[in-house]
Scaffold this active site. Structure first.
Site, PDB file in Angstrom:
ATOM      1  N   ASP A 189      19.307 -41.594  13.752  1.00  0.00           N
ATOM      2  CA  ASP A 189      18.603 -41.964  14.990  1.00  0.00           C
ATOM      3  C   ASP A 189      17.651 -43.090  14.887  1.00  0.00           C
ATOM      4  O   ASP A 189      17.595 -44.120  15.697  1.00  0.00           O
ATOM      5  CB  ASP A 189      17.700 -40.550  15.328  1.00  0.00           C
ATOM      6  CG  ASP A 189      16.947 -40.972  16.258  1.00  0.00           C
ATOM      7  OD1 ASP A 189      16.127 -41.798  16.487  1.00  0.00           O
ATOM      8  OD2 ASP A 189      16.741 -39.858  17.459  1.00  0.00           O
TER       9      ASP A 189
ATOM     10  N   LEU B   5      16.781 -39.622  20.173  1.00  0.00           N
ATOM     11  CA  LEU B   5      18.382 -39.750  20.592  1.00  0.00           C
ATOM     12  C   LEU B   5      19.139 -38.676  19.812  1.00  0.00           C
ATOM     13  O   LEU B   5      20.257 -38.383  20.393  1.00  0.00           O
ATOM     14  CB  LEU B   5      18.621 -41.004  19.876  1.00  0.00           C
ATOM     15  CG  LEU B   5      17.945 -42.495  20.185  1.00  0.00           C
ATOM     16  CD1 LEU B   5      18.479 -43.520  19.758  1.00  0.00           C
ATOM     17  CD2 LEU B   5      18.091 -42.649  21.801  1.00  0.00           C
ATOM     18  N   ASP B   6      18.458 -38.014  18.839  1.00  0.00           N
ATOM     19  CA  ASP B   6      19.195 -37.043  18.050  1.00  0.00           C
ATOM     20  C   ASP B   6      19.113 -35.732  18.690  1.00  0.00           C
ATOM     21  O   ASP B   6      20.225 -35.182  19.102  1.00  0.00           O
ATOM     22  CB  ASP B   6      18.408 -36.649  16.592  1.00  0.00           C
ATOM     23  CG  ASP B   6      19.221 -37.547  15.330  1.00  0.00           C
ATOM     24  OD1 ASP B   6      20.596 -37.529  15.358  1.00  0.00           O
ATOM     25  OD2 ASP B   6      18.817 -37.529  14.413  1.00  0.00           O
ATOM     26  N   HIS B   7      17.778 -35.447  19.176  1.00  0.00           N
ATOM     27  CA  HIS B   7      17.648 -34.054  20.029  1.00  0.00           C
ATOM     28  C   HIS B   7      18.380 -34.315  21.378  1.00  0.00           C
ATOM     29  O   HIS B   7      19.186 -33.598  21.755  1.00  0.00           O
ATOM     30  CB  HIS B   7      16.058 -33.966  20.159  1.00  0.00           C
ATOM     31  CG  HIS B   7      15.463 -33.488  19.008  1.00  0.00           C
ATOM     32  ND1 HIS B   7      15.511 -32.086  18.743  1.00  0.00           N
ATOM     33  CD2 HIS B   7      14.882 -34.165  17.990  1.00  0.00           C
ATOM     34  CE1 HIS B   7      14.969 -32.078  17.565  1.00  0.00           C
ATOM     35  NE2 HIS B   7      14.506 -33.158  16.975  1.00  0.00           N
TER      36      HIS B   7
ATOM     37  N   GLY C  45      22.046 -34.120  21.197  1.00  0.00           N
ATOM     38  CA  GLY C  45      22.357 -32.655  20.726  1.00  0.00           C
ATOM     39  C   GLY C  45      22.186 -31.693  22.045  1.00  0.00           C
ATOM     40  O   GLY C  45      23.372 -31.023  22.143  1.00  0.00           O
TER      41      GLY C  45
END
Length: 463
Positions: free
Chosen positions: A332, A359-361, A364
């Site tokens: 991220d 961006l990760d969350h 996801g």
């Protein structure tokens, strides 16, 4: 309705009329940023919760209405920063290592990621420094080189560094142009197959994924957030890692809720046979390694879909599975730096960062939503389904497809995360964790099991 939510639900191929089932509890002061991070985060959770509610309706009696969804800004903000709130016996997750940061170069900035030992070793090696060189030595070496030179040298040595680009420079690059031409995510049927026979009544207990098996081949954050969400919704999620790849127990304390975790070396015959037995009985496979990394084991998306008709295969990556950066590793923080987000958030001489690894969350929750929608469509008409998502595509959607919304007016309750944190006893100690923001009428409120010790479970399904 924010256009980001509309666009995300459309990317999932869903009935736009169902968006009327979604309502919101707005709070001021959540995920403050120059970019509309709170709005994007809210949208990813909204479509994930709505996809869960839709699957619950379809796998229950198939007759009743889709349950109503309520998205709470406080729950969203707390979950998007779950890595900062998680505690085991009061001990926090340390987060970024000393060599994971922004550095000045001769002509600008670079961002490095060196949380894992092999990446931490590659950075000084690429700069011609002795093993174990500290931050001062690294800073001196970087200051003498251009950002582009550092990016290529560190990548060539097996490390992780990217030059900080402004939005125009990223858009003008080959990878940036390819990302801009892609949809937020891809959800497509790739083969005909009969519908599943397991667990069709799971939604009657409030768990739309009850009886379904998810093989979790992901690491770090985006993929584990997706599979953590599927575990909340009742899936039997088994994460599989190679024993020679290091992992943080602190990270697993955050993302391992509801799951089991095992270690298998696919180069060993006995482990490969155990893995194949798991795969042959799986409903969903989620992969989060760089594109191409699993191909030598016959685990590319096309190979998985061909081997197991009726499977839902989801692949997420940092840069996208295409273009000159398609095979690169990424995180991220690096995607923020490369795509211009760090420049936009810095707003001045020094680059900045989003208030969470958004961006990760966000990716996801989008992947979880796509898997849930694929399961809904598979239940209705069978088929083998494929999902593709990338942090860069989520980042482009954040910067180009999400609108800022007015903050709630006077009288709104200020955001305080404690309301969305829970403590529970685990075999490893007293765990504090964030609750899931994915919520709908009749749905589960918390995970059925705490995370265990990473890699300690047997390689078998429990349902």
């Amino acid at each position: 309705m924010n256009r980001a939510t509309v666009a995300a639900w459309a990317a999932l191929g869903a009935d736009q009329g169902l968006l009327e089932r979604v309502s919101y509890d707005r709070l001021p002061g959540v995920l403050p940023a120059r970019l509309p991070v709170a709005e994007a985060a809210r949208a990813t959770v909204a479509v994930c919760a709505l996809a869960a509610a839709e699957l619950a309706a379809v796998r229950g009696t198939g007759q009743g209405p889709v349950p109503r969804v309520r998205v709470d800004d406080g729950a969203v903000a707390t979950a998007f920063r779950s890595d900062r709130f998680v505690r085991m016996d009061g001990r926090p997750w340390e987060g970024f290592a000393p060599l994971s940061r922004f550095w000045r170069t001769a002509d600008g900035w670079v961002r490095t990621h060196a949380n894992y030992p092999h990446h931490a070793a590659a950075l000084p090696a690429a700069l011609g420094l002795p093993a174990g060189a500290g931050a001062d030595a690294v800073a001196g070496a970087l200051a003498e080189r251009s950002a582009a030179e550092v990016e290529e040298a560190v990548y060539g040595a097996g490390g992780l560094a990217v030059a900080v680009r402004d939005p125009a420079a990223w858009a003008a690059s080959e990878q940036g142009a390819l990302v801009a031409g892609r949809p937020l995510l891809t959800l497509e049927r790739v083969g005909a197959a009969p519908g599943p026979s397991r667990g069709t009544g799971g939604a009657r207990t409030g768990a739309p994924c009850a009886g379904l098996r998810v093989l979790d081949l992901t690491r770090v954050l985006a993929g584990p957030v997706a599979t953590r969400t599927l575990a909340l919704l009742g899936a039997d999620v088994l994460r599989v890692d190679a024993p020679d790849l290091p992992e943080s127990q602190e990270a697993h304390n955050d993302t391992g809720l509801g799951k089991r975790s095992t270690l298998l070396d696919l180069r060993r015959g006995v482990d490969r046979r155990a893995f194949d037995a798991l795969l042959d009985a799986a409903d969903v496979v989620v992969t989060g390694y760089r594109p191409g990394a699993l191909d030598r084991f016959g685990l590319a998306p096309d190979a998985l879909a061909g081997r197991r008709p009726g499977l839902v295969v989801a692949r997420l990556s940092a840069w996208g599975a295409y273009g000159p950066w398609g095979g690169r590793r990424g995180f991220d923080s690096l995607v923020q730096a490369a795509t211009g987000i760090a420049v936009l958030e810095g707003g001045g001489e020094r680059p900045g960062a989003l208030p969470a690894q958004a961006l990760d969350h966000g990716t996801g929750y989008l992947v979880a939503a796509a898997v849930l929608r694929a399961l809904t469509e598979r239940h209705r008409g069978g088929g083998t389904w494929r999902v593709e998502a990338a942090l860069t595509q989520t980042g482009h959607w954040l910067t180009h497809g999400t609108d800022r919304e007015p903050l709630p007016g006077d009288g709104a309750t200020p955001y305080e995360p404690e309301r969305w944190l829970r403590e529970r006893d685990t075999p490893l100690g007293r765990l504090r964790h964030a609750l899931s923001p994915v919520s709908y009428e009749g749905g589960p409120a918390d995970w059925s099991r705490p995370p265990g010790r990473w890699g300690a479970d047997a390689p078998r399904w429990t349902v």
